[in-house]
Design a protein around this motif. Structure first.
Motif, PDB file in Angstrom:
ATOM      1  N   SER A  35      57.079  46.769  42.800  1.00 13.76           N
ATOM      2  CA  SER A  35      55.803  47.255  42.807  1.00 13.76           C
ATOM      3  C   SER A  35      55.740  48.651  43.017  1.00 13.76           C
ATOM      4  O   SER A  35      56.605  49.128  43.727  1.00 13.76           O
ATOM      5  CB  SER A  35      54.911  46.406  43.452  1.00 13.76           C
ATOM      6  N   ASP A  36      54.755  49.362  42.251  1.00  7.51           N
ATOM      7  CA  ASP A  36      54.546  50.620  42.528  1.00  7.51           C
ATOM      8  C   ASP A  36      53.164  50.964  42.688  1.00  7.51           C
ATOM      9  O   ASP A  36      52.228  50.293  42.585  1.00  7.51           O
ATOM     10  CB  ASP A  36      55.173  51.400  41.519  1.00  7.51           C
ATOM     11  N   ARG A  37      52.754  52.280  42.832  1.00 10.58           N
ATOM     12  CA  ARG A  37      51.187  52.609  42.872  1.00 10.58           C
ATOM     13  C   ARG A  37      50.587  52.035  41.544  1.00 10.58           C
ATOM     14  O   ARG A  37      49.131  51.581  41.921  1.00 10.58           O
ATOM     15  CB  ARG A  37      51.129  54.124  43.096  1.00 10.58           C
ATOM     16  N   ASN A  38      51.034  52.188  40.435  1.00 10.59           N
ATOM     17  CA  ASN A  38      50.360  51.794  39.235  1.00 10.59           C
ATOM     18  C   ASN A  38      50.123  50.273  39.325  1.00 10.59           C
ATOM     19  O   ASN A  38      49.028  49.671  39.039  1.00 10.59           O
ATOM     20  CB  ASN A  38      51.066  52.058  38.181  1.00 10.59           C
ATOM     21  N   TRP A  40      49.900  48.097  42.072  1.00 16.16           N
ATOM     22  CA  TRP A  40      48.999  47.980  42.924  1.00 16.16           C
ATOM     23  C   TRP A  40      47.296  48.313  42.546  1.00 16.16           C
ATOM     24  O   TRP A  40      46.419  47.420  42.635  1.00 16.16           O
ATOM     25  CB  TRP A  40      49.178  48.758  44.304  1.00 16.16           C
ATOM     26  N   TYR A  41      47.306  49.447  41.890  1.00 19.80           N
ATOM     27  CA  TYR A  41      46.100  49.900  41.361  1.00 19.80           C
ATOM     28  C   TYR A  41      45.509  48.753  40.169  1.00 19.80           C
ATOM     29  O   TYR A  41      44.222  48.582  40.261  1.00 19.80           O
ATOM     30  CB  TYR A  41      46.143  51.431  40.782  1.00 19.80           C
ATOM     31  N   THR A  42      46.461  48.400  39.348  1.00 14.62           N
ATOM     32  CA  THR A  42      45.896  47.510  38.369  1.00 14.62           C
ATOM     33  C   THR A  42      45.630  46.424  38.346  1.00 14.62           C
ATOM     34  O   THR A  42      44.609  45.743  38.286  1.00 14.62           O
ATOM     35  CB  THR A  42      47.122  47.691  37.445  1.00 14.62           C
ATOM     36  N   ASN A  43      46.387  45.736  39.575  1.00 10.06           N
ATOM     37  CA  ASN A  43      46.244  44.427  40.128  1.00 10.06           C
ATOM     38  C   ASN A  43      44.883  44.309  40.716  1.00 10.06           C
ATOM     39  O   ASN A  43      44.009  43.232  40.569  1.00 10.06           O
ATOM     40  CB  ASN A  43      47.358  43.892  40.968  1.00 10.06           C
ATOM     41  N   GLY A  44      44.385  45.360  41.682  1.00  9.97           N
ATOM     42  CA  GLY A  44      43.248  45.416  42.385  1.00  9.97           C
ATOM     43  C   GLY A  44      42.126  45.350  41.448  1.00  9.97           C
ATOM     44  O   GLY A  44      41.139  44.755  41.320  1.00  9.97           O
ATOM     45  N   ASN A  45      42.236  46.313  40.446  1.00  5.41           N
ATOM     46  CA  ASN A  45      41.120  46.584  39.332  1.00  5.41           C
ATOM     47  C   ASN A  45      40.795  45.233  38.847  1.00  5.41           C
ATOM     48  O   ASN A  45      39.803  44.721  38.242  1.00  5.41           O
ATOM     49  CB  ASN A  45      41.381  47.751  38.621  1.00  5.41           C
ATOM     50  N   ASN A  46      41.983  44.535  38.143  1.00 14.73           N
ATOM     51  CA  ASN A  46      42.001  43.226  37.606  1.00 14.73           C
ATOM     52  C   ASN A  46      41.341  42.159  38.207  1.00 14.73           C
ATOM     53  O   ASN A  46      40.448  41.299  37.692  1.00 14.73           O
ATOM     54  CB  ASN A  46      43.293  42.746  37.003  1.00 14.73           C
TER      55      ASN A  46
END
Length: 538
Positions: A35-38, A40-46
């Protein structure tokens, strides 16, 4: 990195075969997914997008299923979630075969769309037992500890000779239960538990008594006017009676002159000479069954069975980790749930079903996190089985499913273990790869208890009650396999009576019609009012 995999432990793991026991000396850590910053960000937004797209089901609930993990506090859910993710076949019923670090895993009911917190205190105690907490959930009224579906204005007996308390005016203090309301509405009803079916949580659905321990007449003063709990189940006459009752507690239904069919040197507990298991089939006639083993359970046809009583142990059923070694065989909690639904769904008016994973609580009382957590995973499997069974029958959208707990336990997840640390293992320091050390220069486990019997090894489950109390930093854990099924975690405060309940809030997970009403922090008795409103109110 395997720091504690001995040849003896490997041999034990191989000899275990396919039995549902500890995966001896399992790895101390598991690989975390990339996992990387993208990510975590994408999963949270989804996740937020998916939540925003949900539509509330505002229909009436034709069916209600109330799942209770006895003693399943938030820390238990968290640890079970991680364990199921790290060792997905630990109890043999999960479909995944690829272990992960576990933290990102979810138990089946954690995916439900609605969530609240439940305040579990009783009328007279900050930290409650299962009797008043379940009473609150199934009657809508809080009561005193030890009371089952009666109000607070009775007196709990002071002992087995307290005859006056045994002859109180129960009738004028009864609280109507959701099971009784369902029967009055013409619905079918069922109760399922891995504990004794006369134990507090299942009994609160059908019994009314000031003493939860009056499970058989031999537990009461002679001549007691209040029927014992087992008798109240058999003599239950609301509607057309309870259709399904599955669990343990066979000895409370059979006379003390009759040998048990499985433990053939043991007698029943009843002193009144009644065999309540025989009375069940006599009362309900054609289509009724009493069963006590797995083969008879498997043979039950849900399309023709009208009233089913299954008592699979003299006392509590086996822990999930020990179930496959039972002499006569026992169905899993998921299997009992599926069978119950398939019987109850034959009623066109709907049903109420209460399912309890009762032995989560017992594992914690014994200080045995392995058995408590594997029984919590078994509850998750039962919830998933219920969802799948209802979906296959086209009844999922008309069923309110609630998963909660009666109370928590003094069970902690502590230290600063690295991600992927074996939840049953010793703490490994992040970025270092070696065990973290306490001030005594010895390693320590992630899981522990604030009180109880303390550290033991090689003692099976509840057998720990016959051993000495061992509290505090009792041993150097360096060479101890803390992942073994028979490892009992360290505890701080010595209690010879075992670990205690805890008083913090527990979670409510819900899906289906009416589940949107579970929001915020609620009194525990609100659970009843949601069920009652959605199942019976037009």
């Amino acid at each position: 990195m395997k720091l504690n995999l001995t040849a003896m432990a490997v041999a034990a793991a191989l000899s275990a075969g396919t039995t549902l026991v500890a995966q001896a000396a399992s790895p101390d850590s598991f690989s975390a997914p990339a996992s990387d910053r993208n990510t975590w960000y994408t999963n949270g937004n989804n996740t937020v997008t998916a939540i925003a797209a949900r539509k509330d089901n505002i229909a009436q609930a034709k069916n209600v299923i109330l799942f209770i993990g006895d003693g399943m506090g938030v820390s238990t859910v968290t640890a079970a979630r991680i364990l199921a993710g790290q060792q997905p076949n630990i109890i043999g019923s999960n479909s995944s075969t690829t272990p992960s670090s576990g933290e990102e895993n979810s138990l089946s009911f954690e995916l439900f769309p609605n969530l609240a917190l439940s305040k579990t205190y009783s009328v007279n105690q900050q930290t409650s037992d299962s009797a008043p907490t379940m009473t609150a959930m199934v009657t809508g009224v809080k009561s005193n500890d030890g009371f089952l579906s009666v109000d607070q204005n009775l007196v709990r007996p002071t002992g087995s000779t307290d005859f006056a308390s045994c002859n109180q005016d129960i009738a004028n203090h009864k609280l109507t239960t959701i099971l009784e309301i369902a029967e009055q509405a013409g619905k079918s009803t069922g109760i399922v538990s891995t504990a004794r079916i006369t134990h507090a949580t299942p009994a609160a659905n059908y019994a009314h008594t000031p003493e939860r321990n009056w499970e058989a007449d031999s537990n009461q003063p002679t001549g007691c006017a209040t029927p014992d709990i087992a008798r109240q189940l058999i003599e239950f006459n609301v509607g057309d009676g309870i259709e399904v009752a599955l669990g343990g507690g066979r000895e409370y239904f059979r006379p003390n002159t009759l040998l048990d069919p499985e433990d053939t040197t043991k007698l029943g507990r009843r002193k009144d000479g009644r065999d309540l298991t025989a009375e069940w089939t006599t009362k309900y006639g054609a289509g009724s069954h009493f069963i006590w083993n797995k083969a008879d359970f498997d043979a039950i046809d849900p399309n023709t069975s009208t009233h089913l009583l299954g008592l699979f142990e003299r006392s509590h059923m086996e822990y999930e980790a020990d179930r496959l070694t039972d002499t006569a065989g026992e169905p899993s909690l998921a299997e009992m749930t599926e069978k119950s639904i398939n019987i109850l769904k034959n009623n066109s008016k709907g049903f109420y079903l209460q399912v309890e994973a009762g032995r989560i609580d017992h594992g914690h009382h014994a200080g045995n996190a392995y058995r408590a957590l594997t029984d919590a995973i078994a509850l998750s499997d039962a919830v998933k089985k219920a969802v799948d069974t209802l979906a296959a029958a086209g009844k999922l959208d008309e069923t309110l499913i609630i998963v909660s707990a009666d109370h928590s336990h003094v069970f902690t997840i502590a230290g600063y273990p690295q991600r992927g640390n074996n939840i049953l293992g010793k703490v490994i320091e992040p970025g270092v790869g070696t065990y973290a050390k306490a001030s005594d220069n010895n390693p320590y486990t992630t899981l522990s208890y604030a009180n109880g019997l303390g550290y033991h090894t090689g003692v099976k489950g509840d057998d720990v009650y016959s051993t000495a109390v061992q509290i505090g930093r009792f041993a150097n854990m360096s060479a101890v396999d803390t992942t073994d099924a028979d490892f009992h975690q360290e505890a701080m405060v010595p209690l010879a009576s075992g670990e205690t309940h805890a008083g913090e809030d527990v979670a409510i997970y819900a899906t289906g019609p009416g589940s949107r009403l579970f929001k915020g922090t609620l009194e525990q008795n609100v659970i009843f009012h949601v069920m009652n409103r959605k199942m019976t109110k037009k």
